[in-house]
Design a protein around this motif. Structure first.
Motif, PDB file in Angstrom:
ATOM      1  N   LEU B  36       0.882  -1.130   0.116  1.00 28.13           N
ATOM      2  CA  LEU B  36      -0.073  -0.026  -0.016  1.00 28.13           C
ATOM      3  C   LEU B  36       0.711   1.096   0.001  1.00 28.13           C
ATOM      4  O   LEU B  36       0.540   2.248  -0.690  1.00 28.13           O
ATOM      5  CB  LEU B  36      -0.915   0.051   1.334  1.00 28.13           C
ATOM      6  CG  LEU B  36      -2.034  -1.014   1.201  1.00 28.13           C
ATOM      7  CD1 LEU B  36      -2.889  -1.061   2.303  1.00 28.13           C
ATOM      8  CD2 LEU B  36      -3.231  -0.870   0.020  1.00 28.13           C
ATOM      9  N   ILE B  39       2.170   1.739  -3.364  1.00 33.13           N
ATOM     10  CA  ILE B  39       1.524   2.005  -4.537  1.00 33.13           C
ATOM     11  C   ILE B  39       0.682   3.713  -4.084  1.00 33.13           C
ATOM     12  O   ILE B  39       0.634   4.466  -5.069  1.00 33.13           O
ATOM     13  CB  ILE B  39       0.170   0.923  -4.675  1.00 33.13           C
ATOM     14  CG1 ILE B  39       0.669  -0.286  -5.110  1.00 33.13           C
ATOM     15  CG2 ILE B  39      -1.030   1.488  -5.382  1.00 33.13           C
ATOM     16  CD1 ILE B  39      -0.164  -1.554  -5.095  1.00 33.13           C
ATOM     17  N   PHE B  40       0.421   3.607  -2.980  1.00 37.88           N
ATOM     18  CA  PHE B  40      -0.275   5.033  -2.877  1.00 37.88           C
ATOM     19  C   PHE B  40       0.822   5.974  -2.325  1.00 37.88           C
ATOM     20  O   PHE B  40       0.295   7.315  -2.225  1.00 37.88           O
ATOM     21  CB  PHE B  40      -1.399   4.736  -1.731  1.00 37.88           C
ATOM     22  CG  PHE B  40      -2.491   3.964  -2.315  1.00 37.88           C
ATOM     23  CD1 PHE B  40      -3.238   4.304  -3.169  1.00 37.88           C
ATOM     24  CD2 PHE B  40      -2.792   2.700  -1.869  1.00 37.88           C
ATOM     25  CE1 PHE B  40      -4.277   3.706  -3.611  1.00 37.88           C
ATOM     26  CE2 PHE B  40      -3.709   2.071  -2.293  1.00 37.88           C
ATOM     27  CZ  PHE B  40      -4.570   2.385  -3.459  1.00 37.88           C
ATOM     28  N   MET B  58      -4.850  15.450 -18.186  1.00 36.78           N
ATOM     29  CA  MET B  58      -5.404  14.607 -17.177  1.00 36.78           C
ATOM     30  C   MET B  58      -5.421  13.140 -17.571  1.00 36.78           C
ATOM     31  O   MET B  58      -5.028  12.284 -16.947  1.00 36.78           O
ATOM     32  CB  MET B  58      -6.802  14.992 -16.672  1.00 36.78           C
ATOM     33  CG  MET B  58      -7.392  14.128 -15.717  1.00 36.78           C
ATOM     34  SD  MET B  58      -9.082  14.592 -15.487  1.00 36.78           S
ATOM     35  CE  MET B  58      -9.183  16.134 -14.664  1.00 36.78           C
ATOM     36  N   THR B  59      -5.849  12.854 -18.986  1.00 35.45           N
ATOM     37  CA  THR B  59      -5.738  11.307 -19.341  1.00 35.45           C
ATOM     38  C   THR B  59      -4.023  10.887 -19.625  1.00 35.45           C
ATOM     39  O   THR B  59      -3.952   9.847 -20.054  1.00 35.45           O
ATOM     40  CB  THR B  59      -6.642  11.261 -20.645  1.00 35.45           C
ATOM     41  OG1 THR B  59      -6.159  12.056 -21.596  1.00 35.45           O
ATOM     42  CG2 THR B  59      -7.988  11.359 -20.073  1.00 35.45           C
ATOM     43  N   ASP B  61      -2.420  11.430 -22.080  1.00 38.82           N
ATOM     44  CA  ASP B  61      -2.255  11.076 -23.384  1.00 38.82           C
ATOM     45  C   ASP B  61      -1.455  12.050 -24.190  1.00 38.82           C
ATOM     46  O   ASP B  61      -0.910  11.876 -25.338  1.00 38.82           O
ATOM     47  CB  ASP B  61      -3.385  10.508 -23.899  1.00 38.82           C
ATOM     48  CG  ASP B  61      -4.453  11.530 -24.117  1.00 38.82           C
ATOM     49  OD1 ASP B  61      -4.327  12.715 -23.487  1.00 38.82           O
ATOM     50  OD2 ASP B  61      -5.770  11.364 -24.433  1.00 38.82           O
ATOM     51  N   LYS B  62      -1.405  13.174 -23.804  1.00 41.92           N
ATOM     52  CA  LYS B  62      -0.558  14.295 -24.449  1.00 41.92           C
ATOM     53  C   LYS B  62       0.596  14.466 -23.392  1.00 41.92           C
ATOM     54  O   LYS B  62       0.182  15.486 -22.310  1.00 41.92           O
ATOM     55  CB  LYS B  62      -1.518  15.572 -24.714  1.00 41.92           C
ATOM     56  CG  LYS B  62      -2.541  15.474 -25.812  1.00 41.92           C
ATOM     57  CD  LYS B  62      -3.424  16.419 -26.108  1.00 41.92           C
ATOM     58  CE  LYS B  62      -4.579  16.316 -26.944  1.00 41.92           C
ATOM     59  NZ  LYS B  62      -5.534  17.310 -27.093  1.00 41.92           N
ATOM     60  N   ARG B 268      -5.561  24.008 -10.537  1.00 40.65           N
ATOM     61  CA  ARG B 268      -4.986  23.548 -11.885  1.00 40.65           C
ATOM     62  C   ARG B 268      -4.901  22.313 -12.326  1.00 40.65           C
ATOM     63  O   ARG B 268      -5.046  22.102 -13.505  1.00 40.65           O
ATOM     64  CB  ARG B 268      -3.413  23.908 -11.669  1.00 40.65           C
ATOM     65  CG  ARG B 268      -2.783  25.225 -11.331  1.00 40.65           C
ATOM     66  CD  ARG B 268      -3.357  26.418 -12.280  1.00 40.65           C
ATOM     67  NE  ARG B 268      -4.569  26.926 -11.911  1.00 40.65           N
ATOM     68  CZ  ARG B 268      -5.442  27.599 -12.474  1.00 40.65           C
ATOM     69  NH1 ARG B 268      -5.236  28.121 -13.823  1.00 40.65           N
ATOM     70  NH2 ARG B 268      -6.738  28.072 -11.990  1.00 40.65           N
ATOM     71  N   SER B 271      -9.919  21.778 -11.424  1.00 36.99           N
ATOM     72  CA  SER B 271     -11.112  22.637 -11.671  1.00 36.99           C
ATOM     73  C   SER B 271     -11.091  23.424 -13.052  1.00 36.99           C
ATOM     74  O   SER B 271     -12.044  23.429 -13.819  1.00 36.99           O
ATOM     75  CB  SER B 271     -11.428  23.752 -10.571  1.00 36.99           C
ATOM     76  OG  SER B 271     -10.804  23.112  -9.296  1.00 36.99           O
ATOM     77  N   SER B 272     -10.129  24.311 -13.357  1.00 37.54           N
ATOM     78  CA  SER B 272     -10.109  25.091 -14.385  1.00 37.54           C
ATOM     79  C   SER B 272      -9.285  24.442 -15.576  1.00 37.54           C
ATOM     80  O   SER B 272      -9.774  24.267 -16.644  1.00 37.54           O
ATOM     81  CB  SER B 272      -9.149  26.350 -14.023  1.00 37.54           C
ATOM     82  OG  SER B 272      -9.753  27.118 -12.740  1.00 37.54           O
ATOM     83  N   GLU B 273      -8.091  23.675 -15.453  1.00 38.54           N
ATOM     84  CA  GLU B 273      -7.411  23.393 -16.423  1.00 38.54           C
ATOM     85  C   GLU B 273      -7.329  22.074 -16.101  1.00 38.54           C
ATOM     86  O   GLU B 273      -7.564  21.371 -14.775  1.00 38.54           O
ATOM     87  CB  GLU B 273      -6.040  23.925 -16.709  1.00 38.54           C
ATOM     88  CG  GLU B 273      -6.141  25.389 -16.901  1.00 38.54           C
ATOM     89  CD  GLU B 273      -4.859  26.038 -16.853  1.00 38.54           C
ATOM     90  OE1 GLU B 273      -3.632  25.325 -16.494  1.00 38.54           O
ATOM     91  OE2 GLU B 273      -4.672  27.125 -16.635  1.00 38.54           O
TER      92      GLU B 273
END
Lengths: 446, 306
Positions: B36, B39-40, B58-59, B61-62, B268, B271-273
């Motif tokens: 644990l 991992i955390f 967030m994903t 992928d970029k 950051r 919420s916004s980006e």
């Protein structure tokens, strides 16, 4: 030795179960399943159809509130009524973003997704172009209000089919209107009337304010400021352009808001909902969810669309819609199309899921044909929320296809409004300051 | 079979034998905790520190490598600098009150009698409440217009105090709520430490004519120094990471006067980006600050013990 092996296996099982528990503890899940096993059947129009192979599609959304129960009921109805052998396996989750991002990263995901159209800015590459839905189903594109279809489209490609129109409305307290000698049945139609009514309603001795604008409520600020100064970001010659610096409409709004506060006609607060439900506000602007609290508190209120300002007629809203992800096969995509078709089609008995959803939850219709039904016309609440000018643009604070909307709402507007409100900053200077922030945001997408 | 292979085999046998022994098998029992923790805590720490050199969404992928650009951006970002200032103000108020205030209160409720047990329970009650319910409760009590306390003060002729919408006052209100929330844990830790002070020391002090105050200063305080350092370090680290109470009460307002560093990092990232890279950079800066302060305090504590 045997004992040690057993102990070790148990420890591994314990560790694995602890880890798997972490993922499911916060998840709220509602399932709707049933299976149809007929070999051939008729559509709602009575047309004989050849039944496809039974298929189950995954449908994810975040409707964890009471409206989620109605969604379950409607999906169950589709599962039992549809003659194509389609089973919609719905997963309502409170952590839709987390689930989507991890599923997409793993090359998986649902067939059908119900979300804000803004999701296409985050998960755009995982959403399929569904422009052919009007060719592959009996849905009539012309029946949809064009501006909502535009809202869900980019470069002429449709990515979502409208499901729910979420806008903000002006609510007024009829009892406070009567007490101020105003017509309780008529809300303000212009911003001049709004200011005039606010002045008449305000009564410091009773801690009553005529106006309920709230600096901490960014979405409210965005809906109102748009009426004064138009869109904050538009497309200019193929690139995104921020329209903050020198925007006299925005400056007018913030100065008007400050004057309302300074004159004691508007509270300086980050929470107007509590005051509206406590009967201390004459007028406020909010989404349909405010009505629940006011109904519970026994407030006698009226609803109307937000007054038009200098920027002209508009229908600022967010459109929630159905989209189909790249995880879907062709067969699953067709099944999802049929579910969307069913949702927006009135059957022989006059039932339509879209209409039921609109009337039950108090959201204006996006299908012109529904607006003409007696049931819709007879519902005073949704009628008061309906902008009858179906040609009005539906952009919300920025051009509907601008991906940086969150930054404009959550960063630019507060940094423009709050310095004026709290530090007496000059509106024009504050606009010039946030123009730089907005330029940084637009630059990311140019 | 050469000698190298034999040595390897022997090593393997020794490792297996160790893990079969009573001492070695203990590791089986801490294995879940180690997993644990890895991992955390450990893996996210390394991922976060690496991500601070990337522009990532967030994903993920970029993901583009940007070198130290995020760090340059952070130190020229007025909101980040303001958030550091807010965090330091908050910490400068909260930590002394927690460390010294809790010590004094603990001394007053250290004896095991019913009244003191009742007060200990009262002080500890907010610790077991969630930040969400605490935030909502204080919003209701201190609401600028419909708040219970606001109304009571107004009825007493003290005017209508706008607790949550005053750029000069609100930071103190948030700090008060945070202190109120976690004060109990510091007090209870001190109580335990005070109760473990050797009673003969107090008796000797009494015989020398020391009063209660003199006993507290000359006996209690020196005896609980390790606890003092522990509370100082944990409260300092906790205060520098203030988020939940800010998020629930003011959201960083009015006019960003209560926006802490972690609140800004959250905005950051979520919420916004969806700037996970930039958010990681600011988190790393805060991490370095907290680590530096903690290490300095730890060294000072060890030096004193020697």
């Amino acid at each position: 030795m045997k004992r040690k092996i057993i102990a070790f296996v148990m420890l591994v099982v314990m560790a694995v179960s602890m880890l798997s528990g972490c993922g499911s503890a916060a998840k709220e899940e509602k399932k709707a399943e049933s299976t149809v096993n007929e070999s051939s059947a008729k559509t709602s129009n009575g047309e004989e159809v050849k039944k496809d192979d039974p298929i189950t599609i995954k449908f994810w959304n975040g409707f964890t509130g009471p409206d989620g129960d109605q969604l379950v009921e409607l999906v169950n109805r589709f599962n039992s009524e549809n003659k194509y052998g389609i089973t919609v396996d719905m997963d309502i989750t409170a952590s839709l973003d987390e689930e989507l991002s991890s599923a997409f990263a793993a090359g998986e995901g649902p067939t059908l997704l119900l979300s804000s159209s803004a999701y296409r800015f985050t998960y755009g590459q995982y959403m399929q172009n569904i422009s052919d839905i009007f060719d592959k189903t009996n849905l009539n594109k012309d029946d949809f209000i064009q501006s909502y279809i535009d809202y869900c489209s980019e470069d002429g490609n449709l990515y979502l089919v409208p499901f729910q129109i979420v806008s903000f409305y002006l609510y007024w307290n009829k009892d406070l209107f009567s007490a101020a000698g105003l017509d309780p049945e008529k809300g303000p139609a212009t911003w001049d009337e709004y200011l005039e009514f606010a002045k008449k309603i305000s009564d410091p001795s009773k801690n009553v304010y005529g106006s309920g604008l709230c600096y901490g409520y960014n979405y409210q600020m965005a809906h109102v400021i748009q009426r004064f100064g138009g869109l904050a970001v538009t497309k200019d010659g193929g690139s995104w352009k921020a329209n903050l610096e020198g925007n006299s409409g925005y400056a007018d709004f913030v100065n008007t808001y400050k004057k309302l506060v300074d004159d004691g006609d508007n509270p300086l607060t980050d929470d107007t909902d509590s005051m509206m439900t406590a009967g201390q506000l004459g007028m406020t602007i909010n989404g349909p969810w405010l009505t629940g609290g006011m109904d519970t508190a026994g407030i006698n209120y009226g609803i109307t669309t937000i007054p038009t300002g200098a920027a002209g007629s508009m229908n600022s809203c967010e459109v929630l819609g159905f989209s189909i992800t790249t995880a879907a096969s062709d067969a699953e995509k067709l099944a999802a199309y049929r579910f969307i078709e069913w949702w927006n089609t009135t059957d022989a008995n006059g039932n339509c899921a879209a209409l039921e959803w609109s009337l039950t939850n108090g959201y204006p219709a996006y299908l012109k044909s529904l607006m003409d039904t007696d049931a819709y016309k007879g519902n005073a609440k949704v009628m008061s929320m309906t902008n009858t000018d179906t040609s009005a643009p539906s952009d919300f604070i920025v051009d509907a296809s601008f991906p940086g909307i969150n930054g404009i709402i959550n960063d630019v507007l507060p940094q423009f409004i709050q310095p004026v409100l709290f530090d007496n900053a000059d509106a024009a200077a504050s606009l010039a300051n946030v123009q730089k922030i907005a330029d940084d945001i637009t630059a990311q997408y140019n | 079979m050469d000698s190298k292979t034999t040595r390897k085999d022997n090593m393997f046998i020794r490792i297996c034998r160790y893990f079969r022994s009573a001492e070695g098998s203990a590791y089986y029992f801490i294995l879940p905790s180690i997993l644990l923790l890895l991992i955390f805590n450990v893996i996210p720490l390394f991922v976060s520190s690496s991500m601070s050199f990337f522009d990532a969404n967030m994903t993920l992928d970029k993901v583009n490598y940007v070198g130290i650009d995020n760090f340059v951006k952070a130190f020229s970002d007025s909101r980040f600098l303001n958030s550091l200032k807010v965090t330091f103000i908050f910490t400068a108020i909260e930590v002394p009150v927690q460390v010294f205030g809790a010590m004094i209160i603990a001394a007053l409720i250290a004896k095991n009698n019913i009244t003191n047990k009742f007060f200990r329970a009262i002080y500890f009650l907010p610790v077991i409440c969630s930040a969400t319910s605490i935030g909502i409760m204080w919003k209701m009590i201190l609401h600028s217009n419909v708040g219970f306390l606001t109304y009571a003060l107004s009825s007493m002729g003290l005017g209508r105090i706008n607790f949550f919408n005053n750029t000069h006052l609100t930071i103190f209100v948030v700090t008060f709520i945070s202190i109120w929330r976690s004060f109990g844990i510091s007090a209870i830790v001190y109580v335990t430490a005070i109760q473990n002070v050797n009673a003969s020391l107090y008796e000797a002090a009494k015989m020398d004519g020391a009063g209660n105050l003199r006993q507290f200063i000359n006996v209690t305080v020196p005896s609980i120094r390790p606890t003092f350092w522990y509370i100082l370090m944990t409260r300092l680290a906790g205060s520098l990471q203030i988020f939940d109470i800010v998020f629930m009460t003011t959201g960083g307002g009015p006019n960003y006067t209560t926006e802490s560093t972690v609140s800004y990092v959250y905005s950051r990232a979520f919420s916004s980006e969806a700037s996970m890279g930039y958010a990681s950079t600011m988190s790393m800066i805060l991490f370095v600050i907290i680590m530096t302060v903690t290490v300095l305090l730890y060294r000072r504590m060890n030096a004193e013990e020697r």
